[in-house]
Design a protein around this motif. Structure first.
Motif, PDB file in Angstrom:
ATOM      1  N   VAL A 122       0.877  -1.163   0.000  1.00 11.19           N
ATOM      2  CA  VAL A 122       0.000   0.000   0.000  1.00 11.19           C
ATOM      3  C   VAL A 122       0.919   1.218   0.000  1.00 11.19           C
ATOM      4  N   HIS A 123       0.693   2.124  -0.924  1.00 11.46           N
ATOM      5  CA  HIS A 123       1.550   3.302  -1.062  1.00 11.46           C
ATOM      6  C   HIS A 123       0.683   4.537  -1.215  1.00 11.46           C
ATOM      7  N   ASP A 124       0.782   5.445  -0.262  1.00 11.81           N
ATOM      8  CA  ASP A 124       0.034   6.696  -0.294  1.00 11.81           C
ATOM      9  C   ASP A 124       1.010   7.849  -0.392  1.00 11.81           C
ATOM     10  N   GLU A 125       0.910   8.574  -1.490  1.00 14.91           N
ATOM     11  CA  GLU A 125       1.824   9.678  -1.761  1.00 14.91           C
ATOM     12  C   GLU A 125       1.047  10.765  -2.498  1.00 14.91           C
ATOM     13  N   PRO A 126       1.294  12.028  -2.186  1.00 20.63           N
ATOM     14  CA  PRO A 126       0.607  13.099  -2.910  1.00 20.63           C
ATOM     15  C   PRO A 126       1.168  13.250  -4.325  1.00 20.63           C
ATOM     16  N   ALA A 127       0.464  14.005  -5.135  1.00 20.64           N
ATOM     17  CA  ALA A 127       0.983  14.325  -6.467  1.00 20.64           C
ATOM     18  C   ALA A 127       2.271  15.111  -6.314  1.00 20.64           C
ATOM     19  N   LEU A 128       3.253  14.729  -7.115  1.00 21.06           N
ATOM     20  CA  LEU A 128       4.567  15.369  -7.065  1.00 21.06           C
ATOM     21  C   LEU A 128       4.957  15.881  -8.449  1.00 21.06           C
ATOM     22  N   ALA A 129       5.968  16.723  -8.490  1.00 21.38           N
ATOM     23  CA  ALA A 129       6.543  17.125  -9.771  1.00 21.38           C
ATOM     24  C   ALA A 129       6.910  15.843 -10.520  1.00 21.38           C
ATOM     25  N   PRO A 130       6.860  15.838 -11.851  1.00 27.66           N
ATOM     26  CA  PRO A 130       7.068  14.594 -12.591  1.00 27.66           C
ATOM     27  C   PRO A 130       8.468  13.995 -12.485  1.00 27.66           C
ATOM     28  N   TYR A 131       9.481  14.807 -12.224  1.00 28.85           N
ATOM     29  CA  TYR A 131      10.858  14.285 -12.163  1.00 28.85           C
ATOM     30  C   TYR A 131      11.614  14.906 -10.997  1.00 28.85           C
TER      31      TYR A 131
ATOM     32  N   GLY B 158      15.453  15.613 -10.720  1.00 30.68           N
ATOM     33  CA  GLY B 158      16.624  15.582 -11.592  1.00 30.68           C
ATOM     34  C   GLY B 158      16.212  15.136 -12.976  1.00 30.68           C
ATOM     35  N   PRO B 159      17.186  14.841 -13.814  1.00 32.08           N
ATOM     36  CA  PRO B 159      16.861  14.491 -15.198  1.00 32.08           C
ATOM     37  C   PRO B 159      16.452  13.035 -15.424  1.00 32.08           C
ATOM     38  N   ILE B 160      16.652  12.164 -14.429  1.00 29.33           N
ATOM     39  CA  ILE B 160      16.451  10.737 -14.676  1.00 29.33           C
ATOM     40  C   ILE B 160      15.316  10.117 -13.875  1.00 29.33           C
ATOM     41  N   TYR B 161      15.073  10.574 -12.634  1.00 27.20           N
ATOM     42  CA  TYR B 161      14.144   9.879 -11.748  1.00 27.20           C
ATOM     43  C   TYR B 161      12.701  10.355 -11.939  1.00 27.20           C
ATOM     44  N   PRO B 162      11.862   9.539 -12.595  1.00 28.85           N
ATOM     45  CA  PRO B 162      10.437   9.884 -12.683  1.00 28.85           C
ATOM     46  C   PRO B 162       9.762   9.566 -11.350  1.00 28.85           C
ATOM     47  N   THR B 163       9.120  10.548 -10.763  1.00 31.29           N
ATOM     48  CA  THR B 163       8.534  10.357  -9.436  1.00 31.29           C
ATOM     49  C   THR B 163       7.436   9.296  -9.431  1.00 31.29           C
ATOM     50  N   SER B 164       6.849   9.034 -10.563  1.00 28.51           N
ATOM     51  CA  SER B 164       5.831   7.985 -10.651  1.00 28.51           C
ATOM     52  C   SER B 164       6.414   6.598 -10.384  1.00 28.51           C
ATOM     53  N   MET B 165       7.731   6.468 -10.429  1.00 25.21           N
ATOM     54  CA  MET B 165       8.369   5.170 -10.212  1.00 25.21           C
ATOM     55  C   MET B 165       8.432   4.762  -8.747  1.00 25.21           C
ATOM     56  N   THR B 166       8.280   5.687  -7.832  1.00 27.75           N
ATOM     57  CA  THR B 166       8.427   5.336  -6.419  1.00 27.75           C
ATOM     58  C   THR B 166       7.447   4.232  -6.025  1.00 27.75           C
ATOM     59  N   ARG B 167       6.190   4.385  -6.393  1.00 25.08           N
ATOM     60  CA  ARG B 167       5.203   3.338  -6.098  1.00 25.08           C
ATOM     61  C   ARG B 167       5.630   2.008  -6.733  1.00 25.08           C
TER      62      ARG B 167
END
Length: 164
Positions: free
Chosen positions: A78-87, A89-98
């Motif tokens: 279960v992963h609860d996280e607010p909407a974040l900026a899409p990246y 730095g240049p490589i890490y997409p925040t959508s990948m954390t989940r």
């Protein structure tokens, strides 16, 4: 972020990853998470004498994250996280954390809950780096607690069924 897992989890961790970063980071991050989870499961072995459960609430400046883990052998995330900026730095997409937590949880065969309790000061935009870093630190500390030896469970598996 793997450094956070190693440092705050108290784990010896060396990772060497080859991937297709020229395409994007998705598969490299996913495969690394799957491999880390599999290595974690293998290192735990039969889980005799461990605490099994771990919980951590971690502040990082304006961010507060809670992670709870059960080394049950039953993968569920279960992963609860607010909407974040899409990246970050240049490589890490925040959508990948989940997806990282889901991949790790499945291959490690653990139940994992990660909740961002506070992401920013009221009226402010969350700092995506702080939100993600705090998650890694919280998961690391929860895992550290769960894998600790419990002197009251010496020689036994912490389960009423006798197996995890």
């Amino acid at each position: 972020m793997l450094g956070q897992i190693a440092k705050h989890g108290g784990f010896d961790l060396t990772v060497s990853t080859e991937g297709d970063l020229e395409v994007d980071a998705h598969h490299t991050m996913e495969d690394t998470s799957l491999a880390l989870g599999a290595a974690f499961a293998e290192a735990l072995g039969d889980k005799v004498g461990i605490r099994r459960y771990g919980n951590a609430v971690i502040p990082l400046d304006e961010v507060l994250v809670q992670a709870a883990v059960d080394l049950s052998g039953r993968p569920y995330v279960v992963h609860d996280e607010p909407a974040l900026a899409p990246y970050v730095g240049p490589i890490y997409p925040t959508s990948m954390t989940r997806h990282i937590w889901e991949s790790f949880g499945q291959s490690a065969r653990v139940t994992l809950h990660v909740s961002v309790l506070r992401a920013a000061r009221p009226g402010s935009t969350p700092d995506a780096h702080h939100v993600i870093e705090a998650q890694f630190k919280a998961v690391a500390r929860a895992l550290r607690e769960a894998v600790c030896h419990d002197p009251r469970s010496a020689g036994i598996v912490p389960s009423t069924k006798g197996v995890l």
